[in-house]
Design a protein around this motif. Structure first.
Motif, PDB file in Angstrom:
ATOM      1  N   TRP A  85      24.774 -15.470  17.150  1.00 49.47           N
ATOM      2  CA  TRP A  85      25.970 -14.653  17.288  1.00 49.47           C
ATOM      3  C   TRP A  85      26.854 -14.849  16.072  1.00 49.47           C
ATOM      4  CZ3 TRP A  85      24.261 -17.914  21.183  1.00 49.47           C
ATOM      5  CH2 TRP A  85      23.880 -17.319  22.379  1.00 49.47           C
ATOM      6  N   ASP A  86      27.702 -13.858  15.801  1.00 55.08           N
ATOM      7  CA  ASP A  86      28.731 -14.070  14.787  1.00 55.08           C
ATOM      8  C   ASP A  86      29.898 -14.782  15.461  1.00 55.08           C
ATOM      9  OD1 ASP A  86      30.292 -12.142  16.136  1.00 55.08           O
ATOM     10  OD2 ASP A  86      29.941 -10.593  14.627  1.00 55.08           O
ATOM     11  N   HIS A  87      30.929 -15.112  14.683  1.00 51.54           N
ATOM     12  CA  HIS A  87      32.060 -15.877  15.228  1.00 51.54           C
ATOM     13  C   HIS A  87      32.893 -15.081  16.232  1.00 51.54           C
ATOM     14  CE1 HIS A  87      33.899 -13.748  11.877  1.00 51.54           C
ATOM     15  NE2 HIS A  87      35.055 -13.919  12.477  1.00 51.54           N
ATOM     16  N   GLU A  88      32.655 -13.785  16.326  1.00 45.88           N
ATOM     17  CA  GLU A  88      33.354 -12.945  17.310  1.00 45.88           C
ATOM     18  C   GLU A  88      32.569 -12.843  18.619  1.00 45.88           C
ATOM     19  OE1 GLU A  88      36.395 -11.527  16.912  1.00 45.88           O
ATOM     20  OE2 GLU A  88      36.516 -12.558  14.979  1.00 45.88           O
ATOM     21  N   GLY A  89      31.375 -13.397  18.653  1.00 43.07           N
ATOM     22  CA  GLY A  89      30.554 -13.340  19.859  1.00 43.07           C
ATOM     23  C   GLY A  89      29.576 -12.184  19.889  1.00 43.07           C
ATOM     24  N   LYS A  90      29.465 -11.449  18.779  1.00 43.29           N
ATOM     25  CA  LYS A  90      28.536 -10.328  18.715  1.00 43.29           C
ATOM     26  C   LYS A  90      27.112 -10.858  18.507  1.00 43.29           C
ATOM     27  CE  LYS A  90      27.243  -6.278  16.050  1.00 43.29           C
ATOM     28  NZ  LYS A  90      27.343  -5.652  14.754  1.00 43.29           N
ATOM     29  N   LEU A  91      26.196 -10.468  19.393  1.00 41.44           N
ATOM     30  CA  LEU A  91      24.807 -10.875  19.270  1.00 41.44           C
ATOM     31  C   LEU A  91      24.192 -10.233  18.037  1.00 41.44           C
ATOM     32  CD1 LEU A  91      22.329 -12.330  20.473  1.00 41.44           C
ATOM     33  CD2 LEU A  91      21.835 -10.213  21.712  1.00 41.44           C
ATOM     34  N   LEU A  92      23.640 -11.077  17.149  1.00 42.35           N
ATOM     35  CA  LEU A  92      23.011 -10.578  15.935  1.00 42.35           C
ATOM     36  C   LEU A  92      21.498 -10.487  16.075  1.00 42.35           C
ATOM     37  CD1 LEU A  92      25.096 -12.580  13.309  1.00 42.35           C
ATOM     38  CD2 LEU A  92      25.462 -10.236  14.135  1.00 42.35           C
ATOM     39  N   ARG A  93      20.911 -11.474  16.756  1.00 38.31           N
ATOM     40  CA  ARG A  93      19.465 -11.411  16.976  1.00 38.31           C
ATOM     41  C   ARG A  93      18.986 -12.423  18.004  1.00 38.31           C
ATOM     42  NH1 ARG A  93      16.363 -14.670  13.057  1.00 38.31           N
ATOM     43  NH2 ARG A  93      17.875 -15.986  12.048  1.00 38.31           N
ATOM     44  N   LYS A  94      17.794 -12.172  18.502  1.00 36.68           N
ATOM     45  CA  LYS A  94      17.103 -13.027  19.461  1.00 36.68           C
ATOM     46  C   LYS A  94      15.753 -13.361  18.844  1.00 36.68           C
ATOM     47  CE  LYS A  94      15.088 -12.716  24.101  1.00 36.68           C
ATOM     48  NZ  LYS A  94      14.948 -11.854  25.297  1.00 36.68           N
ATOM     49  N   VAL A  95      15.388 -14.667  18.863  1.00 34.49           N
ATOM     50  CA  VAL A  95      14.159 -15.129  18.225  1.00 34.49           C
ATOM     51  C   VAL A  95      13.369 -15.965  19.229  1.00 34.49           C
ATOM     52  CG1 VAL A  95      13.218 -16.485  16.310  1.00 34.49           C
ATOM     53  CG2 VAL A  95      15.359 -15.224  16.006  1.00 34.49           C
ATOM     54  N   PRO A  96      12.103 -15.641  19.479  1.00 32.11           N
ATOM     55  CA  PRO A  96      11.295 -16.476  20.384  1.00 32.11           C
ATOM     56  C   PRO A  96      11.137 -17.892  19.837  1.00 32.11           C
ATOM     57  CG  PRO A  96      10.174 -14.400  19.906  1.00 32.11           C
ATOM     58  CD  PRO A  96      11.353 -14.489  18.975  1.00 32.11           C
ATOM     59  N   ASN A  97      11.142 -18.872  20.712  1.00 31.08           N
ATOM     60  CA  ASN A  97      10.948 -20.268  20.344  1.00 31.08           C
ATOM     61  C   ASN A  97       9.451 -20.530  20.227  1.00 31.08           C
ATOM     62  OD1 ASN A  97      10.735 -23.030  20.151  1.00 31.08           O
ATOM     63  ND2 ASN A  97      11.843 -23.477  22.038  1.00 31.08           N
ATOM     64  N   SER A  98       8.989 -20.839  19.036  1.00 34.20           N
ATOM     65  CA  SER A  98       7.557 -21.070  18.805  1.00 34.20           C
ATOM     66  C   SER A  98       7.174 -22.546  18.836  1.00 34.20           C
ATOM     67  CB  SER A  98       7.157 -20.483  17.443  1.00 34.20           C
ATOM     68  OG  SER A  98       7.809 -21.194  16.404  1.00 34.20           O
ATOM     69  N   THR A  99       8.128 -23.439  19.116  1.00 33.06           N
ATOM     70  CA  THR A  99       7.864 -24.876  19.009  1.00 33.06           C
ATOM     71  C   THR A  99       7.225 -25.491  20.253  1.00 33.06           C
ATOM     72  OG1 THR A  99       9.992 -25.580  19.902  1.00 33.06           O
ATOM     73  CG2 THR A  99       9.890 -25.118  17.514  1.00 33.06           C
ATOM     74  N   GLY A 100       7.388 -24.862  21.414  1.00 28.99           N
ATOM     75  CA  GLY A 100       6.934 -25.473  22.657  1.00 28.99           C
ATOM     76  C   GLY A 100       7.907 -26.509  23.194  1.00 28.99           C
ATOM     77  N   ASN A 101       8.994 -26.743  22.487  1.00 31.72           N
ATOM     78  CA  ASN A 101      10.000 -27.730  22.869  1.00 31.72           C
ATOM     79  C   ASN A 101      11.045 -27.066  23.761  1.00 31.72           C
ATOM     80  OD1 ASN A 101      11.905 -29.799  22.968  1.00 31.72           O
ATOM     81  ND2 ASN A 101      11.810 -30.223  20.773  1.00 31.72           N
ATOM     82  N   SER A 102      11.250 -27.619  24.962  1.00 34.39           N
ATOM     83  CA  SER A 102      12.325 -27.153  25.855  1.00 34.39           C
ATOM     84  C   SER A 102      13.597 -27.894  25.461  1.00 34.39           C
ATOM     85  CB  SER A 102      11.974 -27.441  27.321  1.00 34.39           C
ATOM     86  OG  SER A 102      10.868 -26.698  27.716  1.00 34.39           O
ATOM     87  N   PHE A 103      14.274 -27.379  24.458  1.00 35.96           N
ATOM     88  CA  PHE A 103      15.418 -28.081  23.881  1.00 35.96           C
ATOM     89  C   PHE A 103      16.521 -28.318  24.907  1.00 35.96           C
ATOM     90  CE2 PHE A 103      13.533 -25.971  20.149  1.00 35.96           C
ATOM     91  CZ  PHE A 103      13.329 -27.086  19.363  1.00 35.96           C
ATOM     92  N   GLN A 104      17.081 -29.518  24.842  1.00 40.75           N
ATOM     93  CA  GLN A 104      18.223 -29.888  25.664  1.00 40.75           C
ATOM     94  C   GLN A 104      19.492 -30.004  24.841  1.00 40.75           C
ATOM     95  OE1 GLN A 104      18.106 -30.222  29.131  1.00 40.75           O
ATOM     96  NE2 GLN A 104      16.170 -29.226  28.669  1.00 40.75           N
ATOM     97  N   ASP A 105      19.352 -30.194  23.536  1.00 45.98           N
ATOM     98  CA  ASP A 105      20.511 -30.361  22.669  1.00 45.98           C
ATOM     99  C   ASP A 105      20.161 -29.854  21.277  1.00 45.98           C
ATOM    100  OD1 ASP A 105      23.047 -31.081  21.821  1.00 45.98           O
ATOM    101  OD2 ASP A 105      22.894 -33.152  22.509  1.00 45.98           O
ATOM    102  N   LEU A 106      21.134 -29.255  20.616  1.00 49.38           N
ATOM    103  CA  LEU A 106      20.977 -28.762  19.249  1.00 49.38           C
ATOM    104  C   LEU A 106      22.126 -29.277  18.396  1.00 49.38           C
ATOM    105  CD1 LEU A 106      20.182 -24.960  19.799  1.00 49.38           C
ATOM    106  CD2 LEU A 106      18.566 -26.717  19.061  1.00 49.38           C
ATOM    107  N   LYS A 107      21.809 -29.663  17.164  1.00 45.84           N
ATOM    108  CA  LYS A 107      22.817 -30.121  16.209  1.00 45.84           C
ATOM    109  C   LYS A 107      22.459 -29.578  14.835  1.00 45.84           C
ATOM    110  CE  LYS A 107      24.812 -33.205  18.979  1.00 45.84           C
ATOM    111  NZ  LYS A 107      24.865 -32.595  20.268  1.00 45.84           N
TER     112      LYS A 107
END
Length: 146
Positions: A45-67
């Motif tokens: 999203w941009d800083h206004e909350g507008k969705l810019l894109r959606k990308v499939p997760n190819s890692t197989g990791n069910s992420f619990q946290d992002l940094k």
């Protein structure tokens, strides 16, 4: 989650009704990155909350946290077999460039089950629901300054 983060998440959920469970705001062109339940997909999203894109997760990791760390998006979570892993992702395509495996606590919880952060050359985990313990480890030499 504090009120500011809660408000931002609610605004983004208004744009994407897909059960956002993780968010990472950064100084990467003022963008906000997130993932849905089990991180099947990433959203930008941009800083206004507008969705810019959606990308499939190819890692197989069910992420619990992002940094953000060292110019990469770093996510901790588990694979389908329960293995605890931390992935370094290249932006803007979320391409995995490094993977670090992690163990389990003495109670059997994967280290990456809940919170994670990187501080200097260390990685810290809060793996348990409710009251938890803080686990602090040095990053392996090949992951330092990555």
């Amino acid at each position: 989650m504090d009120k500011t983060c809660s408000d931002a998440r609610a605004a983004l959920e208004g744009v994407v009704r897909d059960g956002m469970t993780i968010l990472a705001g950064g100084f990467v062109a003022g963008l906000i990155f997130g993932g849905n339940w089990d991180s099947r997909d990433f959203y930008v999203w941009d800083h206004e909350g507008k969705l810019l894109r959606k990308v499939p997760n190819s890692t197989g990791n069910s992420f619990q946290d992002l940094k953000f760390h060292g110019g990469k998006l770093v996510g901790s979570g588990t694979l389908a077999d329960g293995q605890a892993v931390i992935d370094w992702l290249e932006l803007p395509d979320f391409r995995p460039v490094r993977r670090l495996t992690a163990g389990k606590t003495d109670t059997g919880a994967p280290m990456t089950r809940e919170g994670m952060t990187l501080w200097g050359d260390e990685i810290w985990f809060l793996p348990e629901d409710g009251a938890s313990r803080l686990f602090q480890f040095d990053l392996p030499p090949s992951f330092k300054k990555f």
